[in-house]
Design a protein around this motif. Structure first.
Motif, PDB file in Angstrom:
ATOM      1  N   HIS A 148       9.028   6.198   7.147  1.00  0.00           N
ATOM      2  CA  HIS A 148       7.716   5.447   7.190  1.00  0.00           C
ATOM      3  C   HIS A 148       7.936   4.207   6.440  1.00  0.00           C
ATOM      4  O   HIS A 148       7.443   3.212   6.825  1.00  0.00           O
ATOM      5  CB  HIS A 148       6.674   6.489   6.362  1.00  0.00           C
ATOM      6  CG  HIS A 148       5.386   5.738   6.087  1.00  0.00           C
ATOM      7  ND1 HIS A 148       4.282   6.270   6.918  1.00  0.00           N
ATOM      8  CD2 HIS A 148       4.883   4.890   5.369  1.00  0.00           C
ATOM      9  CE1 HIS A 148       3.342   5.339   6.349  1.00  0.00           C
ATOM     10  NE2 HIS A 148       3.831   4.563   5.307  1.00  0.00           N
ATOM     11  N   GLU A 149       8.557   4.294   5.181  1.00  0.00           N
ATOM     12  CA  GLU A 149       8.696   2.989   4.537  1.00  0.00           C
ATOM     13  C   GLU A 149       9.813   2.025   5.111  1.00  0.00           C
ATOM     14  O   GLU A 149       9.673   0.824   5.177  1.00  0.00           O
ATOM     15  CB  GLU A 149       9.149   3.347   3.080  1.00  0.00           C
ATOM     16  CG  GLU A 149       8.441   4.153   2.138  1.00  0.00           C
ATOM     17  CD  GLU A 149       6.914   3.738   2.085  1.00  0.00           C
ATOM     18  OE1 GLU A 149       6.865   2.575   2.116  1.00  0.00           O
ATOM     19  OE2 GLU A 149       6.058   4.542   1.885  1.00  0.00           O
ATOM     20  N   VAL A 174       0.842  -1.210   0.070  1.00  0.00           N
ATOM     21  CA  VAL A 174       0.149  -0.093   0.065  1.00  0.00           C
ATOM     22  C   VAL A 174       0.929   1.082   0.123  1.00  0.00           C
ATOM     23  O   VAL A 174       1.714   1.183   0.821  1.00  0.00           O
ATOM     24  CB  VAL A 174      -0.923   0.074   1.240  1.00  0.00           C
ATOM     25  CG1 VAL A 174      -1.483   1.281   1.387  1.00  0.00           C
ATOM     26  CG2 VAL A 174      -1.681  -1.306   1.557  1.00  0.00           C
TER      27      VAL A 174
HETATM   28 ZN    ZN Z   1       2.830   3.297   4.325  1.00  0.00          ZN
END
Ligand code: ZN
Length: 355
Positions: A248-249, A7
């Motif tokens: 975040h990744e 996602v």
């Molecule tokens: Zn994400």
């Protein structure tokens, strides 16, 4: 498997852009280090394995070094280096360093010899302020450089790499991004212990290698899965300040969830909690209490997690992550962990947003 972790963070594009100032560094009782080399890593034997307090793991180079090569441990600030020992060679005794010196530097730039390797080992009493130590061959070698461990005695203490990791970078599509991307990779490596501590669970070892690729043909912002991060050349060229998107990744790589049917809002909420509450606190912006909902994903869900963690259980995110990773998460978890249903918590949180 890319499953839920693929996602993408394209949703962030729809939100107003928030300034991302560098957070004020918290005072640290210990000093951190970075380890660099002119040599490329071979076969997953990453550089940080040479300073992880585990003599069973080691750095290995993919080619035979020359006199101009090095493996350098640099401290964030100078420390008093009382003594240093380095062991080279694989655990089976192969590839010990035959011709080499241990060098030290007061400023991280100019190095001088502290001791010569003998039978692949060296120890030195130094007793002065040092910013960096390095292993350097003194001849063109006929074997790869293999360093098992730096052991140092310093004041203040320098922490070893508790979660060794190495990012490899692919900027084939945009070589001009290399300098910027290398900085991003260093930021993500530096945040790795924080992320791994927050997302720790019994028996879980985070990935030691992560590949970050910037693609011209990729139209999202970034995505992660299976130890790989892909970022958009177009997006990051126009948003070079958005380093937090890669933190975040990186959190997704550590989450490493494989169970089916996990709620996507919580997967993304935890990753944005890492980003906005740990990496760059105070930058998430304000939420509209009328529209805020716990499962709205990304930073909204992150704000919900922060609220519940603050009110009920400072270990909440760690516990939820463990349940997610082990495929044991259900909505009942909220009741178990806080005594309240997720809907009750949602109401409390929304009330707290009204000012
Ligand atoms: Zn994400």
């Amino acid at each position: 498997m890319r499953t839920l972790l693929s996602v993408s963070a394209t949703f962030l594009l729809a939100l107003p852009t928030f300034a991302a100032p560098t957070p004020a560094p918290a005072p640290r009782p210990v000093v951190q280090a970075a380890i660099e080399s002119s040599l490329t890593t071979a076969g997953g034997r990453i550089r940080q394995f040479a300073f992880d307090a585990d003599p069973a793991t080691y750095f290995a180079s993919d080619r035979n070094p020359t006199k101009t090569d090095h493996l350098t441990l640099t401290f964030d600030r100078p420390v008093t280096l009382k003594s240093v020992a380095v062991v080279t060679g694989r655990p089976n005794g192969d590839d010990v360093l035959t011709d080499g010196v241990l060098e030290v530097s007061a400023d991280g730039a100019a190095f001088e010899s502290a001791a010569t390797f003998e039978k692949g080992k060296v120890t030195a009493d130094v007793g002065r302020s040092v910013k960096a130590v390095r292993v350097r061959p003194t001849a063109d070698l006929k074997a790869p450089l293999v360093v098992r461990e730096f052991t140092i005695n310093t004041d203040p203490r320098v922490v070893t790499f508790r979660y060794p990791v190495e990012f490899t970078l692919d900027v084939t599509d945009a070589p001009e991004m290399r300098e910027w991307a290398e900085k991003v990779v260093r930021v993500c490596e530096r945040q790795y212990p924080m992320i791994c501590d927050l997302l720790a669970s019994e028996g879980f070892r985070p990935p030691a290698q992560i590949r970050m690729t910037f693609r011209a043909s990729y139209n999202g912002v970034a995505e992660a899965g299976g130890g790989r991060i892909t970022g958009s050349v177009k997006y990051f060229k126009s948003h070079p300040e958005d380093v937090g998107a890669m933190v975040h990744e990186t959190a997704h790589c550590v989450q490493n969830y494989r169970a089916r049917g996990l709620p996507g809002w919580l997967v993304e909420g935890i990753a944005d909690y890492v980003r906005f509450w740990k990496f760059e606190p105070g930058t998430a912006g304000r939420l509209n209490p009328e529209r805020a909902k716990f499962d709205a994903s990304y930073r909204t869900s992150a704000a919900f997690l922060a609220f519940v963690a603050g009110k009920y259980d400072s270990q909440l995110v760690t516990k939820l992550n463990a349940l997610m990773r082990e495929g044991k998460y259900s909505v009942e978890a909220w009741k178990t962990l806080t005594g309240k249903t997720v809907e009750e918590l949602n109401q409390e949180w929304r009330q707290s947003l009204v000012r």
